[in-house]
Design an enzyme around this catalytic site. Structure first.
Site, short mmCIF file in Angstrom:
data_model
loop_
_atom_site.label_atom_id
_atom_site.label_comp_id
_atom_site.label_asym_id
_atom_site.label_seq_id
_atom_site.Cartn_x
_atom_site.Cartn_y
_atom_site.Cartn_z
N SER A 1 0.93 -1.53 -0.02
CA SER A 1 0.41 -0.39 0.18
C SER A 1 1.10 0.92 0.12
O SER A 1 1.81 1.74 0.47
CB SER A 1 -0.98 0.03 1.15
OG SER A 1 -1.56 -1.31 1.36
N ASP B 1 -14.46 1.86 8.94
CA ASP B 1 -14.61 2.01 7.30
C ASP B 1 -14.87 3.68 6.85
O ASP B 1 -15.99 4.42 7.73
CB ASP B 1 -16.07 1.03 7.22
CG ASP B 1 -16.24 1.05 5.34
OD1 ASP B 1 -16.70 2.40 5.14
OD2 ASP B 1 -16.54 0.27 5.01
N VAL C 1 -7.22 6.55 0.39
CA VAL C 1 -8.16 5.48 0.15
C VAL C 1 -8.89 6.07 -0.50
O VAL C 1 -9.07 7.24 -0.94
CB VAL C 1 -9.51 5.81 1.20
CG1 VAL C 1 -9.97 4.96 0.91
CG2 VAL C 1 -8.88 5.37 2.99
N TYR D 1 -10.06 4.20 -15.89
CA TYR D 1 -10.51 5.21 -15.05
C TYR D 1 -11.31 5.03 -14.35
O TYR D 1 -12.04 5.01 -13.69
CB TYR D 1 -8.58 5.86 -14.65
CG TYR D 1 -8.51 6.39 -13.56
CD1 TYR D 1 -8.38 5.32 -13.13
CD2 TYR D 1 -8.78 7.25 -13.02
CE1 TYR D 1 -7.99 5.92 -11.05
CE2 TYR D 1 -8.59 8.48 -11.71
CZ TYR D 1 -7.96 6.47 -10.91
OH TYR D 1 -7.75 7.14 -9.26
N LYS E 1 -11.36 11.55 -8.59
CA LYS E 1 -9.77 12.37 -8.18
C LYS E 1 -10.23 14.40 -8.04
O LYS E 1 -10.21 14.31 -8.15
CB LYS E 1 -8.71 11.79 -9.21
CG LYS E 1 -8.84 10.15 -8.23
CD LYS E 1 -8.82 10.04 -6.51
CE LYS E 1 -7.70 8.63 -6.33
NZ LYS E 1 -7.83 8.70 -5.54
N ALA F 1 -4.97 -2.12 -4.89
CA ALA F 1 -6.17 -1.01 -5.41
C ALA F 1 -6.31 -1.58 -7.14
O ALA F 1 -6.38 -1.55 -8.29
CB ALA F 1 -5.85 0.16 -4.94
#
Ligand code: NAD
Ligand code: 0WE
Length: 265
Positions: free
Chosen positions: A19, A64, A92, A157, A164, A197
């Site tokens: 990560s 979460d 995240v 994407y 984003k 991811a």
């Protein structure tokens, strides 16, 4: 170096050792930060504890970010451990897998859009809200992770690009808002890295080599490099930087054409 000596830092977004948040945690720990890590769910708990244990982290909190209750209880727990908070790192991002596959118009749904924006963009605002009290009087820093897909298109994407773009706009609005309290808000726009991811993404290896080839640096960036940039941005060395999107991508975003060799004559 000890750029973050005595700073209390919450890092959200560690899943495993690959990560980006793990690279950030490692760099920040090396630079003297006190760190608390959150984990998304019980499935990831032991991974996150293992990574944290190696860098001296003592506290792990389930969070979460799509749940206001879990965010609230995270900061309640943090308040019992620390008398204040200097930095929050938000690493995240999530959209339902089907959203990131194929033609944008066909793949994008109302529900997928809502989830992507909630988890990947609103959650940063939610953390900033929840952190405000503990950051009072501290000249703190909030940091998030973005990607080039916010301003330029690339295959698959899709709705994450919109999320984003929203995240980057919120960096600017939050910078104004948090600026009143003496805090800074920035994003790092990282080049592609093979993380969890990314592992669910079609043709990611091809994207990595495309990027490496066309970057001025001639290679991809590492989570260590993103981590070191995050350390800098979160430190007092970056006290003049606010509302900024800092590209840590080996320069990929600045080129319009990598080299002429790849063109047909
Ligand atoms: P990762 O899978 O290691 O990290 C993503 C994290 O998001 C995981 O820890 C996951 O548990 C967490 N997460 C997802 N939904 C959540 C939820 N509802 N609540 C709490 N946590 C949740 O992948 P990564 O690549 O390290 O991603 C971190 C950030 O970096 C993301 O914002 C991503 O968009 C961004 N980014 C990644 C790349 C890349 O190529 N890997 C490039 C630029 C930016
Ligand atoms: O922001 C990201 C990761 C985004 C992401 C990835 C997944 C895969 C698995 C968000 N949600 C999910 N949901 C899943 O179910 N990156 C910048 C890495 C990334 O992801 C891409 C990329 C790049 C780069 C997806 C398509 C094209 C390029």
């Amino acid at each position: 170096m000890n750029l973050l000596e005595n700073k209390n830092i919450l890092i959200v977004g560690v899943a495993n050792k690959h990560s980006i948040a793990s690279g950030i945690a490692e760099s920040m720990s090396k630079n003297g930060a006190n760190i608390v890590l959150t984990y998304q769910n019980d499935r990831l708990k032991s991974n996150v504890e293992k990574i944290g244990n190696e860098i001296g982290v003592e506290t792990f909190i389930p969070c979460d970010v799509s749940s206001d209750e879990e965010i609230e209880s995270t900061f309640n727990q943090l308040g019992r451990k620390w008398d204040g908070l200097d930095c929050v790192v938000h690493a995240v991002g999530f959209a339902p897998r089907e959203e990131l596959d194929g033609d944008f118009l066909e793949a994008t749904t109302r529900e997928g859009f809502a989830i992507a924006h909630d988890v990947s963009s609103y959650s940063f605002i939610a953390l900033a809200k929840a952190a405000k009290d503990m950051m009072k009087g501290r000249q703190g820093s909030l940091l998030t992770l973005s990607y080039l897909g916010s301003t330029k298109t690339l295959p698959n994407y899709n709705v994450m690009g919109l999320a984003k773009a929203s995240l980057e706009a919120s960096v600017r609005y939050l910078a104004v808002s948090a600026g009143k309290d003496g805090h800074r808000v920035n994003a790092i726009s990282a080049g592609p890295i093979k993380t969890l991811a990314a592992s669910g993404v079609k043709n990611f290896r091809k994207m990595l080599s495309y990027n490496a080839e066309r970057s001025p640096s001639g290679r991809n960036v590492t989570t260590k490099e993103v981590g070191d940039a995050a350390t800098f941005l979160s430190s007092d060395m970056a006290s003049g930087i606010n509302g900024e999107i800092l590209y840590v991508d080996g320069g990929f975003n600045i080129t319009a054409m990598g080299s002429i060799e790849e063109a047909e004559s």
